[in-house]
Scaffold this motif. Sequence first.
Motif, PDB file in Angstrom:
ATOM      1  N   LYS A 258       8.505  -4.796   1.558  1.00  0.00           N
ATOM      2  CA  LYS A 258       9.680  -4.181   0.961  1.00  0.00           C
ATOM      3  C   LYS A 258      10.320  -3.284   2.016  1.00  0.00           C
ATOM      4  O   LYS A 258       9.547  -2.775   3.022  1.00  0.00           O
ATOM      5  CB  LYS A 258       9.124  -3.228  -0.312  1.00  0.00           C
ATOM      6  CG  LYS A 258       8.622  -4.170  -1.185  1.00  0.00           C
ATOM      7  CD  LYS A 258       8.074  -3.356  -2.241  1.00  0.00           C
ATOM      8  CE  LYS A 258       7.405  -4.164  -3.453  1.00  0.00           C
ATOM      9  NZ  LYS A 258       6.723  -3.231  -4.338  1.00  0.00           N
ATOM     10  N   ASP A 259      11.513  -3.133   2.117  1.00  0.00           N
ATOM     11  CA  ASP A 259      12.135  -2.213   2.868  1.00  0.00           C
ATOM     12  C   ASP A 259      11.867  -0.771   2.542  1.00  0.00           C
ATOM     13  O   ASP A 259      11.860   0.120   3.282  1.00  0.00           O
ATOM     14  CB  ASP A 259      13.826  -2.463   2.692  1.00  0.00           C
ATOM     15  CG  ASP A 259      14.407  -2.193   1.473  1.00  0.00           C
ATOM     16  OD1 ASP A 259      13.737  -1.770   0.383  1.00  0.00           O
ATOM     17  OD2 ASP A 259      15.472  -2.273   1.395  1.00  0.00           O
ATOM     18  N   SER A 260      11.423  -0.405   1.206  1.00  0.00           N
ATOM     19  CA  SER A 260      11.602   1.122   1.135  1.00  0.00           C
ATOM     20  C   SER A 260      10.076   1.514   1.079  1.00  0.00           C
ATOM     21  O   SER A 260       9.833   2.826   0.983  1.00  0.00           O
ATOM     22  CB  SER A 260      11.834   1.251  -0.697  1.00  0.00           C
ATOM     23  OG  SER A 260      10.889   0.416  -1.265  1.00  0.00           O
ATOM     24  N   GLU A 261       8.980   0.945   1.553  1.00  0.00           N
ATOM     25  CA  GLU A 261       7.669   1.186   1.818  1.00  0.00           C
ATOM     26  C   GLU A 261       7.184   1.631   3.177  1.00  0.00           C
ATOM     27  O   GLU A 261       7.182   0.535   3.839  1.00  0.00           O
ATOM     28  CB  GLU A 261       6.794   0.304   0.938  1.00  0.00           C
ATOM     29  CG  GLU A 261       6.720   0.373  -0.536  1.00  0.00           C
ATOM     30  CD  GLU A 261       6.024   1.669  -0.975  1.00  0.00           C
ATOM     31  OE1 GLU A 261       5.330   2.270  -0.445  1.00  0.00           O
ATOM     32  OE2 GLU A 261       6.597   1.699  -2.433  1.00  0.00           O
ATOM     33  N   PRO A 262       7.097   2.804   3.629  1.00  0.00           N
ATOM     34  CA  PRO A 262       6.685   2.941   4.828  1.00  0.00           C
ATOM     35  C   PRO A 262       4.877   2.595   5.039  1.00  0.00           C
ATOM     36  O   PRO A 262       4.267   2.600   4.320  1.00  0.00           O
ATOM     37  CB  PRO A 262       6.432   4.653   5.218  1.00  0.00           C
ATOM     38  CG  PRO A 262       6.762   5.143   3.807  1.00  0.00           C
ATOM     39  CD  PRO A 262       7.348   4.005   2.810  1.00  0.00           C
ATOM     40  N   LEU A 263       4.874   1.942   6.302  1.00  0.00           N
ATOM     41  CA  LEU A 263       3.414   1.584   6.487  1.00  0.00           C
ATOM     42  C   LEU A 263       2.879   1.764   8.000  1.00  0.00           C
ATOM     43  O   LEU A 263       3.619   2.312   8.773  1.00  0.00           O
ATOM     44  CB  LEU A 263       3.575   0.013   6.180  1.00  0.00           C
ATOM     45  CG  LEU A 263       4.638  -1.008   7.426  1.00  0.00           C
ATOM     46  CD1 LEU A 263       3.802  -1.211   8.228  1.00  0.00           C
ATOM     47  CD2 LEU A 263       4.984  -2.133   6.604  1.00  0.00           C
ATOM     48  N   SER A 264       1.826   1.709   8.060  1.00  0.00           N
ATOM     49  CA  SER A 264       0.925   1.687   9.410  1.00  0.00           C
ATOM     50  C   SER A 264       0.477   0.351   9.755  1.00  0.00           C
ATOM     51  O   SER A 264       0.044  -0.084   8.608  1.00  0.00           O
ATOM     52  CB  SER A 264       0.112   2.789   9.211  1.00  0.00           C
ATOM     53  OG  SER A 264      -0.904   2.899  10.382  1.00  0.00           O
ATOM     54  N   ASN A 265       0.277   0.099  10.989  1.00  0.00           N
ATOM     55  CA  ASN A 265      -0.261  -1.206  11.397  1.00  0.00           C
ATOM     56  C   ASN A 265      -1.086  -0.735  12.436  1.00  0.00           C
ATOM     57  O   ASN A 265      -0.842  -0.836  13.692  1.00  0.00           O
ATOM     58  CB  ASN A 265       1.096  -2.084  11.940  1.00  0.00           C
ATOM     59  CG  ASN A 265       0.447  -3.403  12.596  1.00  0.00           C
ATOM     60  OD1 ASN A 265       1.195  -3.697  13.689  1.00  0.00           O
ATOM     61  ND2 ASN A 265      -0.421  -4.006  12.078  1.00  0.00           N
ATOM     62  N   PRO A 266      -2.445  -0.526  12.130  1.00  0.00           N
ATOM     63  CA  PRO A 266      -3.257   0.220  13.102  1.00  0.00           C
ATOM     64  C   PRO A 266      -3.804  -0.912  14.011  1.00  0.00           C
ATOM     65  O   PRO A 266      -4.244  -0.391  15.015  1.00  0.00           O
ATOM     66  CB  PRO A 266      -4.486   1.008  12.059  1.00  0.00           C
ATOM     67  CG  PRO A 266      -4.302   0.158  10.781  1.00  0.00           C
ATOM     68  CD  PRO A 266      -2.979  -0.379  10.640  1.00  0.00           C
ATOM     69  N   VAL A 267      -3.940  -2.206  13.540  1.00  0.00           N
ATOM     70  CA  VAL A 267      -4.481  -3.189  14.515  1.00  0.00           C
ATOM     71  C   VAL A 267      -3.730  -4.368  14.078  1.00  0.00           C
ATOM     72  O   VAL A 267      -3.135  -4.577  12.818  1.00  0.00           O
ATOM     73  CB  VAL A 267      -5.999  -3.623  14.249  1.00  0.00           C
ATOM     74  CG1 VAL A 267      -6.818  -2.295  14.804  1.00  0.00           C
ATOM     75  CG2 VAL A 267      -6.462  -3.768  12.922  1.00  0.00           C
ATOM     76  N   PRO A 268      -3.390  -5.485  14.798  1.00  0.00           N
ATOM     77  CA  PRO A 268      -2.683  -6.485  14.449  1.00  0.00           C
ATOM     78  C   PRO A 268      -3.332  -7.147  13.280  1.00  0.00           C
ATOM     79  O   PRO A 268      -4.609  -7.514  13.031  1.00  0.00           O
ATOM     80  CB  PRO A 268      -2.999  -7.553  15.763  1.00  0.00           C
ATOM     81  CG  PRO A 268      -3.136  -6.667  16.783  1.00  0.00           C
ATOM     82  CD  PRO A 268      -3.884  -5.578  16.079  1.00  0.00           C
ATOM     83  N   GLY A 269      -2.360  -7.674  12.379  1.00  0.00           N
ATOM     84  CA  GLY A 269      -2.806  -8.396  11.056  1.00  0.00           C
ATOM     85  C   GLY A 269      -3.016  -7.499   9.806  1.00  0.00           C
ATOM     86  O   GLY A 269      -3.539  -7.868   8.863  1.00  0.00           O
ATOM     87  N   ILE A 270      -3.276  -6.062  10.007  1.00  0.00           N
ATOM     88  CA  ILE A 270      -3.569  -5.106   8.954  1.00  0.00           C
ATOM     89  C   ILE A 270      -2.440  -4.189   9.060  1.00  0.00           C
ATOM     90  O   ILE A 270      -1.901  -3.419   9.877  1.00  0.00           O
ATOM     91  CB  ILE A 270      -4.886  -4.112   9.525  1.00  0.00           C
ATOM     92  CG1 ILE A 270      -6.005  -5.212   9.833  1.00  0.00           C
ATOM     93  CG2 ILE A 270      -5.191  -3.380   8.408  1.00  0.00           C
ATOM     94  CD1 ILE A 270      -6.328  -5.995   8.524  1.00  0.00           C
ATOM     95  N   TYR A 271      -1.895  -4.111   7.491  1.00  0.00           N
ATOM     96  CA  TYR A 271      -0.562  -3.407   7.449  1.00  0.00           C
ATOM     97  C   TYR A 271      -1.116  -2.395   6.257  1.00  0.00           C
ATOM     98  O   TYR A 271      -1.394  -3.027   5.053  1.00  0.00           O
ATOM     99  CB  TYR A 271       0.565  -4.301   7.067  1.00  0.00           C
ATOM    100  CG  TYR A 271       0.900  -5.363   8.154  1.00  0.00           C
ATOM    101  CD1 TYR A 271       1.825  -4.694   9.174  1.00  0.00           C
ATOM    102  CD2 TYR A 271       0.204  -6.447   8.285  1.00  0.00           C
ATOM    103  CE1 TYR A 271       2.046  -5.546  10.355  1.00  0.00           C
ATOM    104  CE2 TYR A 271       0.597  -7.078   9.444  1.00  0.00           C
ATOM    105  CZ  TYR A 271       1.426  -6.799  10.216  1.00  0.00           C
ATOM    106  OH  TYR A 271       1.873  -7.613  11.435  1.00  0.00           O
TER     107      TYR A 271
END
Length: 140
Positions: free
Chosen positions: A115-128
């Motif tokens: 979604k465009d409205s949800e901020p996220l973190s990507n601490p390692v490849p493949g993990i959101y």
Amino acid sequence: MRFKANFFKLNEDFSQEHADLHFAGKESANNRRFEWEDELEIKNEVDEVITEKEGIYFLTGYRDGEEFKEPVSDMRIVEIKGKDNSVTMMAFSEKLIEKCDLEQGDFYHLKVLFKDSEPLSNPVPGIYIALQDFPKSLID
């Protein structure tokens, strides 16, 4: 069989109306459908792909020389089992998902729209991980 994953973050500023009116429904340089895209591929042969909805993923690592293992709940877990007995994990917060498809043809192909409205973190490849789900103990 091979495995490939594509993750897309929808662009909140994309205008389908503008695309329809000026570019036959397609995105343009100033009207991008996606903010970003990640592509990950497993090079080894894959036997099986298992998905679990609303699972718990354990974020592990080291911080200040100390090992940590923090649970993150409400995650979509994708477990990729290799012919060589390897296991690769991918995981992403359920609240991030706009659309998620796993296709199987000549290879496994995971396609995930965030979604465009949800901020996220990507601490390692493949993990959101949705920022609101990120373990508080790991935030400075």
